[in-house]
Each structure stands twice: as structure tokens, then as C-alpha cells.
Scaffold this active site. Structure first.
Site, PDB file in Angstrom:
ATOM      1  N   ARG A   1      55.958 -49.812  77.358  1.00  0.00           N
ATOM      2  CA  ARG A   1      56.577 -49.388  76.093  1.00  0.00           C
ATOM      3  C   ARG A   1      56.504 -50.487  75.031  1.00  0.00           C
ATOM      4  NH1 ARG A   1      57.138 -45.375  78.915  1.00  0.00           N
ATOM      5  NH2 ARG A   1      54.930 -45.654  78.671  1.00  0.00           N
TER       6      ARG A   1
ATOM      7  N   SER B   1      63.713 -40.750  75.132  1.00  0.00           N
ATOM      8  CA  SER B   1      64.520 -41.743  75.852  1.00  0.00           C
ATOM      9  C   SER B   1      65.065 -42.772  74.867  1.00  0.00           C
ATOM     10  CB  SER B   1      63.662 -42.484  76.880  1.00  0.00           C
ATOM     11  OG  SER B   1      63.120 -41.550  77.778  1.00  0.00           O
TER      12      SER B   1
ATOM     13  N   GLU C   1      64.710 -48.110  73.219  1.00  0.00           N
ATOM     14  CA  GLU C   1      63.260 -47.871  73.145  1.00  0.00           C
ATOM     15  C   GLU C   1      62.791 -47.634  71.703  1.00  0.00           C
ATOM     16  OE1 GLU C   1      61.353 -45.278  76.130  1.00  0.00           O
ATOM     17  OE2 GLU C   1      60.341 -44.317  74.439  1.00  0.00           O
TER      18      GLU C   1
HETATM   19  C1  LIG Z   1      61.811 -35.243  72.363  1.00  0.00           C
HETATM   20  C2  LIG Z   1      61.077 -36.552  72.424  1.00  0.00           C
HETATM   21  C3  LIG Z   1      60.371 -36.907  73.561  1.00  0.00           C
HETATM   22  C4  LIG Z   1      59.657 -38.125  73.628  1.00  0.00           C
HETATM   23  N1  LIG Z   1      58.983 -38.437  74.775  1.00  0.00           N
HETATM   24  C5  LIG Z   1      58.281 -39.598  74.855  1.00  0.00           C
HETATM   25  C6  LIG Z   1      57.580 -39.940  76.031  1.00  0.00           C
HETATM   26  O1  LIG Z   1      57.540 -39.189  77.006  1.00  0.00           O
HETATM   27  N2  LIG Z   1      56.915 -41.127  76.074  1.00  0.00           N
HETATM   28  C7  LIG Z   1      56.909 -41.981  75.016  1.00  0.00           C
HETATM   29  O2  LIG Z   1      56.280 -43.043  75.125  1.00  0.00           O
HETATM   30  N3  LIG Z   1      57.563 -41.678  73.867  1.00  0.00           N
HETATM   31  C8  LIG Z   1      58.262 -40.515  73.758  1.00  0.00           C
HETATM   32  N4  LIG Z   1      58.945 -40.214  72.619  1.00  0.00           N
HETATM   33  C9  LIG Z   1      58.966 -41.155  71.495  1.00  0.00           C
HETATM   34  C10 LIG Z   1      57.926 -40.839  70.383  1.00  0.00           C
HETATM   35  O3  LIG Z   1      57.555 -39.501  70.393  1.00  0.00           O
HETATM   36  C11 LIG Z   1      56.653 -41.678  70.516  1.00  0.00           C
HETATM   37  O4  LIG Z   1      56.984 -43.043  70.513  1.00  0.00           O
HETATM   38  C12 LIG Z   1      55.683 -41.409  69.354  1.00  0.00           C
HETATM   39  O5  LIG Z   1      54.473 -42.077  69.579  1.00  0.00           O
HETATM   40  C13 LIG Z   1      56.222 -41.817  67.987  1.00  0.00           C
HETATM   41  O6  LIG Z   1      55.327 -41.308  67.024  1.00  0.00           O
HETATM   42  P1  LIG Z   1      55.772 -41.073  65.529  1.00  0.00           P
HETATM   43  O7  LIG Z   1      54.573 -40.686  64.766  1.00  0.00           O
HETATM   44  O8  LIG Z   1      56.904 -40.109  65.480  1.00  0.00           O
HETATM   45  O9  LIG Z   1      56.286 -42.525  65.109  1.00  0.00           O
HETATM   46  P2  LIG Z   1      57.442 -42.893  64.078  1.00  0.00           P
HETATM   47  O10 LIG Z   1      58.760 -42.546  64.669  1.00  0.00           O
HETATM   48  O11 LIG Z   1      57.127 -42.351  62.743  1.00  0.00           O
HETATM   49  O12 LIG Z   1      57.301 -44.474  64.067  1.00  0.00           O
HETATM   50  C14 LIG Z   1      57.638 -45.236  65.199  1.00  0.00           C
HETATM   51  C15 LIG Z   1      57.310 -46.706  64.940  1.00  0.00           C
HETATM   52  O13 LIG Z   1      55.918 -46.833  64.774  1.00  0.00           O
HETATM   53  C16 LIG Z   1      55.588 -47.311  63.469  1.00  0.00           C
HETATM   54  N5  LIG Z   1      54.412 -46.569  63.039  1.00  0.00           N
HETATM   55  C17 LIG Z   1      54.223 -45.225  63.015  1.00  0.00           C
HETATM   56  N6  LIG Z   1      52.972 -44.943  62.599  1.00  0.00           N
HETATM   57  C18 LIG Z   1      52.381 -46.134  62.336  1.00  0.00           C
HETATM   58  C19 LIG Z   1      51.092 -46.505  61.851  1.00  0.00           C
HETATM   59  N7  LIG Z   1      50.151 -45.604  61.551  1.00  0.00           N
HETATM   60  N8  LIG Z   1      50.838 -47.836  61.699  1.00  0.00           N
HETATM   61  C20 LIG Z   1      51.785 -48.777  61.998  1.00  0.00           C
HETATM   62  N9  LIG Z   1      53.007 -48.480  62.438  1.00  0.00           N
HETATM   63  C21 LIG Z   1      53.297 -47.166  62.607  1.00  0.00           C
HETATM   64  C22 LIG Z   1      56.825 -47.047  62.619  1.00  0.00           C
HETATM   65  O14 LIG Z   1      56.901 -47.969  61.548  1.00  0.00           O
HETATM   66  C23 LIG Z   1      57.920 -47.235  63.642  1.00  0.00           C
HETATM   67  O15 LIG Z   1      58.176 -48.614  63.810  1.00  0.00           O
HETATM   68  C24 LIG Z   1      59.674 -38.995  72.514  1.00  0.00           C
HETATM   69  C25 LIG Z   1      60.383 -38.633  71.352  1.00  0.00           C
HETATM   70  C26 LIG Z   1      61.075 -37.428  71.308  1.00  0.00           C
HETATM   71  C27 LIG Z   1      61.819 -37.039  70.058  1.00  0.00           C
END
Ligand SMILES: Cc1cc2nc3c(=O)[nH]c(=O)nc-3n(C[C@H](O)[C@H](O)[C@H](O)COP(=O)(O)OP(=O)(O)OC[C@H]3O[C@@H](n4cnc5c(N)ncnc54)[C@H](O)[C@@H]3O)c2cc1C
Length: 363
Positions: free
Chosen positions: A176, A253, A355
Site C-alpha cells: 500500500r 479500508s 490507508e
Molecule cells: C469502496 C472502496 C473499496 C476500495 N477497495 C480498495 C482495494 O481493494 N484495494 C486498494 O488498494 N484500494 C481500495 N480502495 C481505495 C481506492 O479506491 C484506491 O486507492 C484508488 O486507487 C484511488 O483512486 P482515486 O482515483 O479515487 O484516487 P484519489 O482518491 O482521487 O487520490 C488518492 C491519492 O492519489 C493522488 N492522486 C490521484 N491521482 C493522481 C495522479 N494522476 N497523479 C498523482 N497523484 C494522484 C491524490 O492526490 C491522493 O493523494 C477502495 C476505496 C473504496 C471507496
């Protein structure tokens, strides 16, 4: 389009377009100083540079599914990443390398790879958010993580003001984590995944998934079966976004599974002697990874445990903290997170770490 970037529709939800709660799966976060939408890589870089020229702080936000944003919001510029698409950039033997725009909804990509018979992402089905955010915390689930298939990341380096292509070995992937997490130096523009042409999944590594598929750990199954079963298991835990299900109004999580030195694990065993062996997995080296969900549950915080303002532990999964009223504050969610962290520490002596990325708030 998938529902990945859908905005909250609850009546109690915010109406101001700059309120960041509209763009997060927790439906939490105060206003942005300025909100910019970028639909391709050039535009992402331009919007970031323009904000820098104005000497404003920059927050890159994509699906908002792994952030907790404070009630004060973010006073600088928030760049919403909305680039789309993927294309094959290399084919060699039975491998295919796919370059994916940062804003491509992750689960749409996984669906497309499964449909085309490209193996490697199938167990990561149903995870919300964008492809470009997957390297940030080395997204993983059900025995797969993106570090296994990412071969390169294209990013805008805000320190040297240039677009760079980084090999996977330079990304510092860990459980992670990566060099990108908690750093605002790099803005991911696209990610290259190397996948295998095969109708079958990789060897199933996760016992629960193997059981649900009716196979042994190590067996391979048709890609579509792996995807459908992972999505079904996830949905049962509230881990697939569903606008109608407040158990999914979370960041997934909230805490990572603690990784303990052998000695610390033995101490945990002593403190948990009345509860039997804590669920655990061997880590790299002489470390042990323990289940945060188990620790939380056994410390007295079961499914549905409620905090202030209608925040609560999901009714389907102990690790997910939800804004189930849709109208809570970040302060309330953070208060619940602190109560759980402190309770687990008092009971078991094990520190829990969040996380998601915390922005203008802290636990
Ligand atoms: C219901 C649910 C289930 C989930 N299950 C999992 C799982 O099984 N495994 C897991 O690992 N995660 C899980 N997650 C967490 C999440 O979905 C992942 O971490 C996902 O990759 C985040 O993507 P996002 O586009 O929403 O990022 P955001 O929430 O928009 O951003 C997260 C972080 O990344 C940065 N960021 C985003 N895009 C960029 C970019 N292009 N360049 C630089 N920085 C960037 C942001 O600044 C922030 O710091 C879950 C979340 C939810 C709500």
C-alpha cells in the site's frame, strides 16, 4: 461511463460546485480555492503549471476514493483528472503492454482487459478510482497488486518541471505504498501495464477467492469467472461503490494491516491469548502482517459501531468507516477513526495507520 466519478446525490449533500465533498466517495471535504478539470495529459500539466505560477498549492484529485479532506477544504487549486483511454504500445510473445490515461476509470479498464483476454488485473476488479492513482498506493486486493504488472509510469515531475517516464523499479512499490504516496512531486499522466494474453487468470492466491470459485489456491480460472467472483465477494462487503448503499460511502479500508516484527507479534499473541491465534500472514523477511479488521473487531468496534453525526463502521466490513448519513463532517469521521485507533492500541498495543491520504486533517 462507470459510476466511479459520480457525484453524491443525497438530498443532504453539498450543492456548491467547489465543495470537495462532491468529488469524494466519503462525501466529505470543504471547498476548493479553485477547481480545474483536466481532460488530457497536456491539460493536466498546464493546469498544474498555471497554479504554480500563481504560487498556489496544488491537489491532484481523480476518483476521490482514497482521500479524507478536512472540513476547511483545500485553499489552493484542485486539479480534477478526467483524461480517458488506453492503447496497446507493445506486443511481445504472449505479452501486451497497455498505456492507460491517468483518469481512465479503473474498473472500466479491468473490464476491458478481461474482455480482450489480457490476464493480470482480473483480481483487482471492482476497485473504485482511476488508473493513474493505482501506482500511488500500489493498489491491491485478492492476492494481486498493480506493482506486478506496471512496467512504467509517465509523470510530470514538479521539482524538475519535466515529464518523465519512470520504470517500475524506480517507483518504490511496497505494501500500500510507493514513492508517490504522501508526495506532491509527481503528477501521474499515464501508466503502462504489461499483461499476458491468456483466457485464464493468474494462479489464484487468496484462499477466500479460491473457495468461492470452487478451486484450489494456485489454480487458474477463466478471466471472466475471476472478475465476476471478485466483484460478488467485494459487493457482499460493501467494497464496490453503490450510490444507494451507504455502507459503500467510504474509502474502502480505513487502516492498513499492521506489519509487525516477530517480537511485536509475540507480544500481540500474549495480549490476545484469550482470543486464540490472531489471523496473520508472513511478510517479506521476518515480519508478520496481522488483520486490522480482526484487531478492530476484537477491541470492541464491531460492524455498524457508530460515531458522531451519523458516521459509523460499515455494516458489512469492519475496516470501512462510512459517512452513512451523507451529512457528517470530516471532524466526526476523524473522531471515530481516532477512537478506534486508540482503542486497538489500548487493548493490543498495536498501532494502526490510516490507508487513505489525509488532506488538511489528521487523526
Ligand atoms: C469502496 C472502496 C473499496 C476500495 N477497495 C480498495 C482495494 O481493494 N484495494 C486498494 O488498494 N484500494 C481500495 N480502495 C481505495 C481506492 O479506491 C484506491 O486507492 C484508488 O486507487 C484511488 O483512486 P482515486 O482515483 O479515487 O484516487 P484519489 O482518491 O482521487 O487520490 C488518492 C491519492 O492519489 C493522488 N492522486 C490521484 N491521482 C493522481 C495522479 N494522476 N497523479 C498523482 N497523484 C494522484 C491524490 O492526490 C491522493 O493523494 C477502495 C476505496 C473504496 C471507496
Amino acid at each position: 461511463m462507470s459510476d466511479v466519478y459520480a457525484e453524491p446525490t443525497t438530498a443532504a449533500g453539498p450543492t456548491d460546485p467547489a465543495t470537495l465533498a462532491r468529488y469524494t466517495t466519503l462525501r466529505l471535504g470543504g471547498p476548493a480555492g479553485r477547481l480545474e478539470i483536466a481532460t488530457d495529459a497536456d491539460e493536466i500539466v498546464r493546469k498544474v503549471r498555471e497554479a504554480e505560477a500563481r504560487e498556489e498549492a496544488v491537489l491532484v484529485l481523480a476518483g476521490g476514493s482514497n482521500v479524507v479532506i478536512g472540513d476547511q477544504g483545500f485553499p489552493g487549486t484542485v486539479v480534477l483528472v478526467r483524461s480517458r483511454g488506453f492503447r496497446v504500445v507493445a506486443e511481445e510473445g504472449d505479452t501486451v503492454t497497455v498505456r492507460v490515461a491517468a483518469g481512465e476509470p479503473w474498473d472500466d479498464l479491468v473490464a476491458a482487459t478481461v474482455e480482450r483476454g489480457w490476464s493480470g488485473l482480473e483480481c483487482l476488479s471492482g476497485i473504485p478510482g482511476s488508473a493513474g492513482a493505482t501506482p500511488i498506493q500500489n493498489v491491491g486486493a485478492y492476492g494481486q497488486e498493480v506493482a506486478e504488472t506496471i512496467v512504467a509510469v509517465e509523470a510530470y515531475d514538479r521539482t524538475h518541471h519535466e515529464v518523465v517516464r519512470m520504470a517500475a523499479a524506480d517507483c518504490g512499490f511496497s505494501y500500500r505504498g510507493s514513492i508517490f504516496k504522501y508526495s506532491d512531486r509527481w503528477v501521474v499522466l499515464s501508466v503502462d501495464f504489461r499483461l499476458t494474453r491468456s483466457p485464464l487468470s493468474g494462479p489464484v492466491r487468496y484462499a477466500e477467492l479460491a473457495r468461492a470459485l470452487g478451486v484450489e489456491v494456485g489454480d487458474r480460472v477463466p478471466l471472466a469467472d475471476a472478475r465476476a467472483t471478485v466483484r460478488r465477494l467485494r459487493a457482499g462487503k460493501g467494497m464496490v461503490l453503490d450510490a444507494a448503499d451507504p455502507d459503500t460511502w467510504s474509502v474502502g479500508s480505513f487502516f492498513t494491516n499492521p506489519v509487525l516484527e516477530r517480537e511485536a507479534y509475540e507480544l500481540l499473541r500474549e495480549r490476545a491469548a484469550d482470543l486464540g491465534e490472531p489471523p496473520h500472514w508472513p511478510g517479506a523477511g521476518d515480519v508478520v502482517k496481522v488483520s486490522a479488521a480482526w484487531l478492530i473487531d476484537k477491541a470492541g468496534f464491531g460492524k455498524g459501531y457508530a460515531g458522531p453525526e451519523g458516521v459509523a463502521i460499515s455494516g458489512k466490513h469492519t475496516l470501512a468507516l462510512t459517512n452513512r448519513s451523507g451529512a457528517a463532517s470530516t471532524a466526526a469521521l476523524v473522531a471515530l477513526a481516532r477512537e478506534i485507533r486508540d482503542g486497538v492500541h489500548a487493548r493490543f498495543g498495536v498501532p494502526l495507520h490510516p490507508e487513505p491520504v489525509l488532506i488538511n486533517c489528521t487523526i
